[in-house]
Design a protein around this motif. Sequence first.
Motif, PDB file in Angstrom:
ATOM      1  N   ASN A 178       1.042  -1.407  -0.119  1.00 12.86           N
ATOM      2  CA  ASN A 178      -0.148  -0.185  -0.015  1.00 12.86           C
ATOM      3  C   ASN A 178       0.482   1.243   0.167  1.00 12.86           C
ATOM      4  OD1 ASN A 178      -3.519  -0.620   0.439  1.00 12.86           O
ATOM      5  ND2 ASN A 178      -1.710  -1.958   1.390  1.00 12.86           N
ATOM      6  N   ASN A 179       2.072   1.549  -0.070  1.00  9.37           N
ATOM      7  CA  ASN A 179       3.460   2.097  -0.276  1.00  9.37           C
ATOM      8  C   ASN A 179       2.656   3.248   0.842  1.00  9.37           C
ATOM      9  OD1 ASN A 179       4.260   3.790  -0.933  1.00  9.37           O
ATOM     10  ND2 ASN A 179       3.957   5.491  -2.058  1.00  9.37           N
ATOM     11  N   ALA A 180       2.409   2.277   2.310  1.00 12.16           N
ATOM     12  CA  ALA A 180       2.785   3.098   3.558  1.00 12.16           C
ATOM     13  C   ALA A 180       3.884   3.011   4.072  1.00 12.16           C
ATOM     14  CB  ALA A 180       1.742   2.006   4.423  1.00 12.16           C
ATOM     15  N   VAL A 181       3.729   3.752   5.403  1.00 14.23           N
ATOM     16  CA  VAL A 181       5.062   4.698   6.093  1.00 14.23           C
ATOM     17  C   VAL A 181       4.953   3.059   6.811  1.00 14.23           C
ATOM     18  CG1 VAL A 181       6.653   5.937   7.126  1.00 14.23           C
ATOM     19  CG2 VAL A 181       4.874   7.115   5.399  1.00 14.23           C
ATOM     20  N   PHE A 182       6.038   2.748   7.030  1.00 16.87           N
ATOM     21  CA  PHE A 182       6.648   1.502   8.288  1.00 16.87           C
ATOM     22  C   PHE A 182       8.261   1.871   8.978  1.00 16.87           C
ATOM     23  CE2 PHE A 182       8.713  -2.303  10.038  1.00 16.87           C
ATOM     24  CZ  PHE A 182       8.124  -2.849   9.930  1.00 16.87           C
ATOM     25  N   LEU A 183       7.848   2.527   9.540  1.00 19.35           N
ATOM     26  CA  LEU A 183       9.118   2.586  11.200  1.00 19.35           C
ATOM     27  C   LEU A 183       9.360   1.691  11.868  1.00 19.35           C
ATOM     28  CD1 LEU A 183       8.415   6.785  11.142  1.00 19.35           C
ATOM     29  CD2 LEU A 183      10.340   5.362  10.075  1.00 19.35           C
ATOM     30  N   ARG A 184      10.432   1.649  12.508  1.00 19.08           N
ATOM     31  CA  ARG A 184      10.751   0.685  13.943  1.00 19.08           C
ATOM     32  C   ARG A 184      10.801   1.524  15.361  1.00 19.08           C
ATOM     33  NH1 ARG A 184      14.664  -0.614  17.282  1.00 19.08           N
ATOM     34  NH2 ARG A 184      14.836  -2.739  17.573  1.00 19.08           N
ATOM     35  N   ALA A 185      10.617   1.620  15.951  1.00 21.82           N
ATOM     36  CA  ALA A 185      10.523   2.641  17.382  1.00 21.82           C
ATOM     37  C   ALA A 185      11.915   2.256  17.770  1.00 21.82           C
ATOM     38  CB  ALA A 185       9.191   2.785  17.853  1.00 21.82           C
ATOM     39  N   LYS A 186      12.345   3.509  18.391  1.00 23.45           N
ATOM     40  CA  LYS A 186      13.517   2.952  18.968  1.00 23.45           C
ATOM     41  C   LYS A 186      13.381   3.321  20.405  1.00 23.45           C
ATOM     42  CE  LYS A 186      15.445   2.816  15.163  1.00 23.45           C
ATOM     43  NZ  LYS A 186      14.411   3.142  14.087  1.00 23.45           N
ATOM     44  N   ALA A 187      14.215   2.546  21.185  1.00 23.27           N
ATOM     45  CA  ALA A 187      14.292   2.337  22.942  1.00 23.27           C
ATOM     46  C   ALA A 187      14.161   4.163  23.573  1.00 23.27           C
ATOM     47  CB  ALA A 187      15.301   1.475  23.338  1.00 23.27           C
ATOM     48  N   GLU A 188      15.197   4.919  22.732  1.00 24.91           N
ATOM     49  CA  GLU A 188      15.622   6.222  23.261  1.00 24.91           C
ATOM     50  C   GLU A 188      14.937   7.579  22.480  1.00 24.91           C
ATOM     51  OE1 GLU A 188      16.819   7.103  26.208  1.00 24.91           O
ATOM     52  OE2 GLU A 188      17.287   4.703  26.354  1.00 24.91           O
ATOM     53  N   TRP A 189      14.068   7.334  21.405  1.00 26.67           N
ATOM     54  CA  TRP A 189      13.517   8.354  20.821  1.00 26.67           C
ATOM     55  C   TRP A 189      12.279   9.102  21.906  1.00 26.67           C
ATOM     56  CZ3 TRP A 189       8.803   5.714  17.051  1.00 26.67           C
ATOM     57  CH2 TRP A 189       9.594   5.723  15.890  1.00 26.67           C
ATOM     58  N   THR A 190      12.807  10.406  20.865  1.00 31.32           N
ATOM     59  CA  THR A 190      12.316  11.490  21.240  1.00 31.32           C
ATOM     60  C   THR A 190      11.196  11.542  20.471  1.00 31.32           C
ATOM     61  OG1 THR A 190      13.891  13.292  21.127  1.00 31.32           O
ATOM     62  CG2 THR A 190      13.736  11.906  23.315  1.00 31.32           C
ATOM     63  N   PRO A 191      10.300  12.747  19.940  1.00 29.62           N
ATOM     64  CA  PRO A 191       9.679  13.613  19.117  1.00 29.62           C
ATOM     65  C   PRO A 191      10.892  14.340  18.144  1.00 29.62           C
ATOM     66  CG  PRO A 191       8.724  14.521  21.788  1.00 29.62           C
ATOM     67  CD  PRO A 191       9.837  13.386  21.676  1.00 29.62           C
ATOM     68  N   ARG A 192      11.284  14.459  18.300  1.00 27.39           N
ATOM     69  CA  ARG A 192      11.775  15.356  17.622  1.00 27.39           C
ATOM     70  C   ARG A 192      12.690  14.367  16.585  1.00 27.39           C
ATOM     71  NH1 ARG A 192      14.742  19.953  15.926  1.00 27.39           N
ATOM     72  NH2 ARG A 192      16.700  19.630  15.063  1.00 27.39           N
ATOM     73  N   TRP A 193      13.333  13.007  17.161  1.00 25.44           N
ATOM     74  CA  TRP A 193      14.252  11.700  16.324  1.00 25.44           C
ATOM     75  C   TRP A 193      13.228  11.504  15.981  1.00 25.44           C
ATOM     76  CZ3 TRP A 193      17.267   7.826  19.555  1.00 25.44           C
ATOM     77  CH2 TRP A 193      17.792   7.175  18.379  1.00 25.44           C
ATOM     78  N   MET A 194      12.093  10.784  16.168  1.00 27.79           N
ATOM     79  CA  MET A 194      10.736  10.159  15.838  1.00 27.79           C
ATOM     80  C   MET A 194      10.894  11.354  14.693  1.00 27.79           C
ATOM     81  SD  MET A 194       7.237   9.266  17.059  1.00 27.79           S
ATOM     82  CE  MET A 194       6.638  10.675  17.447  1.00 27.79           C
ATOM     83  N   VAL A 195       9.987  12.433  14.504  1.00 24.85           N
ATOM     84  CA  VAL A 195       9.872  13.264  13.208  1.00 24.85           C
ATOM     85  C   VAL A 195      10.071  13.279  12.051  1.00 24.85           C
ATOM     86  CG1 VAL A 195       8.075  15.069  12.537  1.00 24.85           C
ATOM     87  CG2 VAL A 195       7.792  13.890  14.827  1.00 24.85           C
ATOM     88  N   ARG A 196      11.573  12.925  12.980  1.00 22.14           N
ATOM     89  CA  ARG A 196      13.237  13.280  11.278  1.00 22.14           C
ATOM     90  C   ARG A 196      13.146  11.843  10.715  1.00 22.14           C
ATOM     91  NH1 ARG A 196      15.983  17.596  11.947  1.00 22.14           N
ATOM     92  NH2 ARG A 196      17.773  16.201  10.629  1.00 22.14           N
ATOM     93  N   GLU A 197      12.915  10.446  11.520  1.00 22.25           N
ATOM     94  CA  GLU A 197      12.867   9.596  11.379  1.00 22.25           C
ATOM     95  C   GLU A 197      11.801   8.990   9.548  1.00 22.25           C
ATOM     96  OE1 GLU A 197      14.243   5.986  12.820  1.00 22.25           O
ATOM     97  OE2 GLU A 197      15.416   6.879  13.856  1.00 22.25           O
ATOM     98  N   LEU A 198      10.588   9.630  10.541  1.00 25.52           N
ATOM     99  CA  LEU A 198       8.992   9.848   9.896  1.00 25.52           C
ATOM    100  C   LEU A 198       9.651  10.557   8.949  1.00 25.52           C
ATOM    101  CD1 LEU A 198       6.492   9.180   9.447  1.00 25.52           C
ATOM    102  CD2 LEU A 198       5.528  11.073  10.804  1.00 25.52           C
ATOM    103  N   LEU A 199      10.154  11.932   8.600  1.00 23.92           N
ATOM    104  CA  LEU A 199      10.108  12.817   7.153  1.00 23.92           C
ATOM    105  C   LEU A 199      11.186  11.709   6.321  1.00 23.92           C
ATOM    106  CD1 LEU A 199      10.238  16.713   8.597  1.00 23.92           C
ATOM    107  CD2 LEU A 199       8.844  14.835   7.310  1.00 23.92           C
ATOM    108  N   GLU A 200      12.598  10.889   6.175  1.00 21.38           N
ATOM    109  CA  GLU A 200      13.145  10.130   6.189  1.00 21.38           C
ATOM    110  C   GLU A 200      12.954   8.992   5.746  1.00 21.38           C
ATOM    111  OE1 GLU A 200      16.174   9.642   8.917  1.00 21.38           O
ATOM    112  OE2 GLU A 200      16.887  11.825   9.026  1.00 21.38           O
ATOM    113  N   SER A 201      11.443   9.189   6.314  1.00 17.77           N
ATOM    114  CA  SER A 201      11.079   7.385   5.728  1.00 17.77           C
ATOM    115  C   SER A 201      10.321   8.055   4.065  1.00 17.77           C
ATOM    116  CB  SER A 201      10.503   6.860   6.415  1.00 17.77           C
ATOM    117  OG  SER A 201       9.359   7.347   6.729  1.00 17.77           O
TER     118      SER A 201
END
Length: 251
Positions: free
Chosen positions: A53-76
């Motif tokens: 479905n061309n969806a976004v798939f991310l694996r959460a990280k133990a030390e994720w912060t909102p900033r890190w998480m959103v940056r990974e979302l953008l990079e994906s």
Amino acid sequence: MKNSFVNTSNVARFMSAVSDLQNRGAGEACLMVVDGHPGLSKTTICHWWAIQNNAVFLRAKAEWTPRWMVRELLESMNVKPRHSFQDCFRQAVDALMSRSNQAQIQGKTFAVIIDEVDHIGKSAKCLETLRDFSDLLEIPFIFVGMQKVRDNISRFPQISSRIGQYVEFFPASRDDVYSLVNELCEVEVGKDLIEFLLEVSRGRVREVKEAIMAIERFGKRNNGTVTRKAMAGETLLNSRDNGQPIKVRAD
């Protein structure tokens, strides 16, 4: 082992829940939780669906912060993150909306899948950020983890109240194990050996696939159908509980 995707009962359960989520009554109730014990193919199935479905798939990280998480979302989504969190959030909203609109045109279901969500199950800031995206865009967010996910999320009523579907993954059924062996294994396998595999794997798909590899190696060294009798004494898989090899018993 063949590179095939097998439609098991967990696949059917997942697909049904996604369909129900799309047909929800309340627009904001677009969160979904997929949980279950390790080794039941949660990640494999969700990743397969994301690709379809061309969806976004991310694996959460133990030390994720909102900033890190959103940056990974953008990079994906192949978007270069800007500097500030505010700008990154706006970028993500635009990119997600664009992907969602594109999916609608193609007749697909767009979603964001967060695997290993247990890592952020107690992080109010990360979960609230994901809820913000979901509320703004009414895009499904699918949280994938183990059985504590429900308990952790229930601590945040503003999030748990928006969960439209819960999907629990169960051990593979007899029919599932037969399908996995018959569709993935490159050698013919006797029913008696499949029944033994069903017993010792306890329906854990990860162990079933490990056993299929062992059966293939044995089958390619020997001619004919691989039966329980033929493979007696050979290691089929390793026990998850104690790490010891499980050998095929003749009887």
